[in-house]
Design a protein around this motif. Structure first.
Motif, PDB file in Angstrom:
ATOM      1  N   ILE A 132       0.854  -1.198   0.000  1.00  0.00           N
ATOM      2  CA  ILE A 132       0.000   0.000   0.000  1.00  0.00           C
ATOM      3  C   ILE A 132       0.886   1.243   0.000  1.00  0.00           C
ATOM      4  CG2 ILE A 132      -1.847   1.223   1.215  1.00  0.00           C
ATOM      5  CD1 ILE A 132      -2.605  -1.468   2.510  1.00  0.00           C
ATOM      6  N   GLU A 133       0.612   2.167  -0.899  1.00  0.00           N
ATOM      7  CA  GLU A 133       1.462   3.363  -0.986  1.00  0.00           C
ATOM      8  C   GLU A 133       1.110   4.368   0.104  1.00  0.00           C
ATOM      9  OE1 GLU A 133       0.536   4.295  -4.956  1.00  0.00           O
ATOM     10  OE2 GLU A 133       1.921   2.804  -5.748  1.00  0.00           O
ATOM     11  N   PRO A 134       2.121   5.137   0.576  1.00  0.00           N
ATOM     12  CA  PRO A 134       1.885   6.093   1.669  1.00  0.00           C
ATOM     13  C   PRO A 134       0.724   7.049   1.420  1.00  0.00           C
ATOM     14  CG  PRO A 134       4.226   5.900   1.256  1.00  0.00           C
ATOM     15  CD  PRO A 134       3.543   5.106   0.193  1.00  0.00           C
ATOM     16  N   GLU A 135       0.543   7.478   0.163  1.00  0.00           N
ATOM     17  CA  GLU A 135      -0.542   8.438  -0.115  1.00  0.00           C
ATOM     18  C   GLU A 135      -1.919   7.785  -0.114  1.00  0.00           C
ATOM     19  OE1 GLU A 135       2.068   7.795  -2.001  1.00  0.00           O
ATOM     20  OE2 GLU A 135       1.609   7.777  -4.134  1.00  0.00           O
ATOM     21  N   LYS A 136      -1.948   6.476   0.120  1.00  0.00           N
ATOM     22  CA  LYS A 136      -3.240   5.770   0.228  1.00  0.00           C
ATOM     23  C   LYS A 136      -3.545   5.388   1.672  1.00  0.00           C
ATOM     24  CE  LYS A 136      -4.465   5.551  -4.100  1.00  0.00           C
ATOM     25  NZ  LYS A 136      -5.469   6.528  -4.486  1.00  0.00           N
ATOM     26  N   ASN A 161       5.064   8.017   7.631  1.00  0.00           N
ATOM     27  CA  ASN A 161       4.868   8.876   6.466  1.00  0.00           C
ATOM     28  C   ASN A 161       3.574   8.484   5.735  1.00  0.00           C
ATOM     29  OD1 ASN A 161       5.418  10.774   4.418  1.00  0.00           O
ATOM     30  ND2 ASN A 161       6.362   9.174   3.174  1.00  0.00           N
ATOM     31  N   SER A 162       2.498   9.210   6.074  1.00  0.00           N
ATOM     32  CA  SER A 162       1.186   8.973   5.457  1.00  0.00           C
ATOM     33  C   SER A 162       0.382  10.230   5.757  1.00  0.00           C
ATOM     34  CB  SER A 162       0.508   7.757   6.102  1.00  0.00           C
ATOM     35  OG  SER A 162       0.193   8.043   7.455  1.00  0.00           O
ATOM     36  N   TYR A 163      -0.900  10.240   5.399  1.00  0.00           N
ATOM     37  CA  TYR A 163      -1.749  11.320   5.904  1.00  0.00           C
ATOM     38  C   TYR A 163      -1.923  11.068   7.394  1.00  0.00           C
ATOM     39  CZ  TYR A 163      -2.926  12.582   1.135  1.00  0.00           C
ATOM     40  OH  TYR A 163      -2.848  12.988  -0.164  1.00  0.00           O
ATOM     41  N   ASN A 164      -1.864  12.123   8.193  1.00  0.00           N
ATOM     42  CA  ASN A 164      -2.012  11.959   9.643  1.00  0.00           C
ATOM     43  C   ASN A 164      -2.983  12.980  10.195  1.00  0.00           C
ATOM     44  OD1 ASN A 164       0.005   9.920  10.100  1.00  0.00           O
ATOM     45  ND2 ASN A 164       1.490  11.501   9.547  1.00  0.00           N
ATOM     46  N   LEU A 165      -3.775  12.535  11.141  1.00  0.00           N
ATOM     47  CA  LEU A 165      -4.680  13.454  11.828  1.00  0.00           C
ATOM     48  C   LEU A 165      -4.549  13.152  13.314  1.00  0.00           C
ATOM     49  CD1 LEU A 165      -6.952  15.577  11.563  1.00  0.00           C
ATOM     50  CD2 LEU A 165      -8.564  13.699  11.289  1.00  0.00           C
ATOM     51  N   HIS A 166      -4.011  14.112  14.071  1.00  0.00           N
ATOM     52  CA  HIS A 166      -3.847  13.937  15.520  1.00  0.00           C
ATOM     53  C   HIS A 166      -5.062  14.598  16.163  1.00  0.00           C
ATOM     54  CE1 HIS A 166      -0.501  13.766  18.798  1.00  0.00           C
ATOM     55  NE2 HIS A 166      -1.617  13.188  19.188  1.00  0.00           N
ATOM     56  N   THR A 167      -5.999  13.782  16.626  1.00  0.00           N
ATOM     57  CA  THR A 167      -7.272  14.341  17.103  1.00  0.00           C
ATOM     58  C   THR A 167      -7.189  14.686  18.585  1.00  0.00           C
ATOM     59  OG1 THR A 167      -8.184  12.192  17.744  1.00  0.00           O
ATOM     60  CG2 THR A 167      -8.510  12.867  15.458  1.00  0.00           C
ATOM     61  N   VAL A 168      -8.320  15.088  19.170  1.00  0.00           N
ATOM     62  CA  VAL A 168      -8.356  15.329  20.612  1.00  0.00           C
ATOM     63  C   VAL A 168      -8.550  13.994  21.340  1.00  0.00           C
ATOM     64  CG1 VAL A 168      -9.056  17.745  20.536  1.00  0.00           C
ATOM     65  CG2 VAL A 168     -10.805  15.961  20.471  1.00  0.00           C
ATOM     66  N   HIS A 169      -8.395  14.049  22.655  1.00  0.00           N
ATOM     67  CA  HIS A 169      -8.410  12.842  23.483  1.00  0.00           C
ATOM     68  C   HIS A 169      -9.722  12.049  23.321  1.00  0.00           C
ATOM     69  CE1 HIS A 169      -6.833  10.370  26.561  1.00  0.00           C
ATOM     70  NE2 HIS A 169      -7.401  10.926  27.608  1.00  0.00           N
ATOM     71  N   GLY A 170      -9.583  10.768  22.949  1.00  0.00           N
ATOM     72  CA  GLY A 170     -10.745   9.879  22.862  1.00  0.00           C
ATOM     73  C   GLY A 170     -11.587  10.024  21.610  1.00  0.00           C
ATOM     74  N   ARG A 171     -11.122  10.791  20.631  1.00  0.00           N
ATOM     75  CA  ARG A 171     -11.965  11.041  19.465  1.00  0.00           C
ATOM     76  C   ARG A 171     -11.395  10.475  18.166  1.00  0.00           C
ATOM     77  NH1 ARG A 171     -14.408  11.298  23.151  1.00  0.00           N
ATOM     78  NH2 ARG A 171     -15.796  12.897  23.949  1.00  0.00           N
ATOM     79  N   ALA A 172     -10.374   9.653  18.261  1.00  0.00           N
ATOM     80  CA  ALA A 172      -9.754   9.119  17.043  1.00  0.00           C
ATOM     81  C   ALA A 172     -10.747   8.311  16.210  1.00  0.00           C
ATOM     82  CB  ALA A 172      -8.552   8.256  17.400  1.00  0.00           C
ATOM     83  N   LEU A 173     -11.563   7.505  16.876  1.00  0.00           N
ATOM     84  CA  LEU A 173     -12.482   6.640  16.118  1.00  0.00           C
ATOM     85  C   LEU A 173     -13.549   7.442  15.381  1.00  0.00           C
ATOM     86  CD1 LEU A 173     -13.015   3.539  18.434  1.00  0.00           C
ATOM     87  CD2 LEU A 173     -11.769   3.657  16.277  1.00  0.00           C
ATOM     88  N   ALA A 174     -14.039   8.485  16.020  1.00  0.00           N
ATOM     89  CA  ALA A 174     -15.068   9.304  15.364  1.00  0.00           C
ATOM     90  C   ALA A 174     -14.495   9.921  14.089  1.00  0.00           C
ATOM     91  CB  ALA A 174     -15.553  10.392  16.324  1.00  0.00           C
ATOM     92  N   ALA A 175     -13.297  10.478  14.203  1.00  0.00           N
ATOM     93  CA  ALA A 175     -12.676  11.122  13.040  1.00  0.00           C
ATOM     94  C   ALA A 175     -12.307  10.086  11.977  1.00  0.00           C
ATOM     95  CB  ALA A 175     -11.439  11.895  13.491  1.00  0.00           C
ATOM     96  N   ALA A 176     -11.795   8.944  12.414  1.00  0.00           N
ATOM     97  CA  ALA A 176     -11.348   7.915  11.460  1.00  0.00           C
ATOM     98  C   ALA A 176     -12.519   7.358  10.651  1.00  0.00           C
ATOM     99  CB  ALA A 176     -10.645   6.786  12.202  1.00  0.00           C
ATOM    100  N   GLN A 177     -13.649   7.147  11.315  1.00  0.00           N
ATOM    101  CA  GLN A 177     -14.810   6.605  10.587  1.00  0.00           C
ATOM    102  C   GLN A 177     -15.322   7.610   9.560  1.00  0.00           C
ATOM    103  OE1 GLN A 177     -17.616   4.203  13.422  1.00  0.00           O
ATOM    104  NE2 GLN A 177     -16.338   5.516  14.679  1.00  0.00           N
ATOM    105  N   GLY A 178     -15.375   8.874   9.935  1.00  0.00           N
ATOM    106  CA  GLY A 178     -15.824   9.906   9.004  1.00  0.00           C
ATOM    107  C   GLY A 178     -14.889   9.992   7.811  1.00  0.00           C
ATOM    108  N   LEU A 179     -13.595   9.931   8.119  1.00  0.00           N
ATOM    109  CA  LEU A 179     -12.593  10.019   7.051  1.00  0.00           C
ATOM    110  C   LEU A 179     -12.735   8.854   6.071  1.00  0.00           C
ATOM    111  CD1 LEU A 179      -9.083  11.234   7.893  1.00  0.00           C
ATOM    112  CD2 LEU A 179      -9.314   9.477   6.211  1.00  0.00           C
ATOM    113  N   LYS A 180     -12.949   7.685   6.606  1.00  0.00           N
ATOM    114  CA  LYS A 180     -13.088   6.510   5.739  1.00  0.00           C
ATOM    115  C   LYS A 180     -14.352   6.587   4.878  1.00  0.00           C
ATOM    116  CE  LYS A 180     -12.395   2.432   4.024  1.00  0.00           C
ATOM    117  NZ  LYS A 180     -11.231   2.093   3.188  1.00  0.00           N
ATOM    118  N   LEU A 181     -15.441   7.044   5.482  1.00  0.00           N
ATOM    119  CA  LEU A 181     -16.695   7.092   4.722  1.00  0.00           C
ATOM    120  C   LEU A 181     -16.625   8.098   3.576  1.00  0.00           C
ATOM    121  CD1 LEU A 181     -19.315   6.733   7.590  1.00  0.00           C
ATOM    122  CD2 LEU A 181     -18.570   5.008   5.951  1.00  0.00           C
ATOM    123  N   ALA A 182     -15.815   9.140   3.751  1.00  0.00           N
ATOM    124  CA  ALA A 182     -15.674  10.135   2.683  1.00  0.00           C
ATOM    125  C   ALA A 182     -14.581   9.767   1.676  1.00  0.00           C
ATOM    126  CB  ALA A 182     -15.368  11.500   3.291  1.00  0.00           C
TER     127      ALA A 182
END
Ligand code: TPP
Ligand code: SF4
Length: 289
Positions: A38-42, A60-81
């Protein structure tokens, strides 16, 4: 050209203490991505707050450092989009099973196609050694000098009980197995939990590398263990107090959230044409003048 480990390295100096278990988890994740080609940009890594949450800085990839306890909420939204991205959510046991517990429960039952890697050190590392939801009953820390009076969260049993179709437990010192687990988790269609025992060498003097080496039961060494049997998985977790490594449960019939929503676009929302007719745009803007 084939991807290599170098493709997933960053120049950022590590913040982790020498010997921290999280180094092993980072290396296993990088290796798994390389072996899957899998390539880093994917790839997108979405992390929570904690020592473990720094993992995104070192890959080395896209990274999003979220607030405490919210990684899953952001990750699911990111995946769905962005359906074409491999989305990895990552964080600590405190991040996931204390402040993030509400999101954890619902991510398990929702089954969005992401991989969740928890670096479980049974303590709060970043805030200097308080008990976490996975700390053992009776565990003494500076803030619980008389011993932890609370019971531990059984995060793997909770995952199976809540309908999670991929539940695995790794050990950061067992690289070979952890790489295989992460590869399989990424390929699993739906939410995949990869809890990983990742010792904190600075603040947890009880659940050390040696402790895990002595207490872990490796499911890969038992040819009779059937990881497709949900009841057997639950029984094994109860018998071992979750001190296991390997894939504990895998549902071969898992159907992703994305495939259960009628008409959900296969190409991902970000790929739609979002351009607006200038005349329509001007009309909208004029309304607010
Ligand atoms: C809303 C909020 N509450 C509390 C904190 C303080 N805090 C930062 S990290 C952390 C816990 C870290 O423990 P864990 O998730 O187990 O990660 P580790 O550092 O052990 O990897 C806490 C309570 C915070 N940053 N934000
Ligand atoms: S405090 Fe513990 S968890 Fe944090 S970097 Fe150091 S060893 Fe790792």
């Amino acid at each position: 050209m084939a991807v290599t480990m170098a493709d997933f390295r960053t120049s950022e100096k590590s913040w982790w203490c020498p010997g921290c278990g999280d180094f092993g988890v980072l290396a296993a994740l990088q290796k798994a991505l390389v072996e899957l080609g899998i390539e880093p940009e994917k790839v997108a890594v979405v992390s929570g707050i904690g020592c473990s949450g720094k993992i995104g800085n070192y890959i080395n990839s896209y990274n999003l450092h979220t607030v405490h306890g919210r990684a899953l909420a952001a990750a699911q939204g990111l995946k769905l989009a962005n359906r074409e991205l491999t989305v990895i959510a990552a964080g600590g046991d405190g991040d996931g099973f204390a402040i993030g517990m509400g999101h954890y429960m619902h991510a398990l039952r929702r089954n969005v196609d992401i991989t969740y890697i928890v670096m479980d050190n049974m303590i709060y590392g970043l805030t200097k050694g308080q008990t976490s939801p996975t700390s053992e009953h009776g565990f003494q820390t500076k803030s619980t000098p008389a011993g932890n009076v609370e019971r531990t969260v059984n995060q793997l049993q909770l995952a199976i009980a809540s309908g999670c179709g991929f539940v695995a437990n790794g050990f950061s010192a067992n690289q070979k197995q952890l790489v295989e687990i992460i590869k399989r988790a990424i390929q699993h269609p739906g939410f995949a939990l990869v809890n990983t025992y990742s010792p904190c060498v600075t603040f947890n003097k009880q659940n050390t590398f040696d402790f895990f080496k002595q207490h872990l039961t490796n499911l890969d060494e038992d040819p009779t263990y059937d990881r497709h049997d949900r009841f057997a998985a639950m029984k094994k977790l109860m018998e071992t107090e979750e001190l296991v490594t390997g894939i504990v449960y895998e549902d071969p019939n898992s159907v992703r959230y994305e495939d259960r929503v009628a008409g959900y676009p296969a190409e991902g929302i970000v790929n739609r044409d979002w351009s607006v007719d200038p005349a329509v745009w001007q009309k909208l803007v004029d309304q607010y003048k």
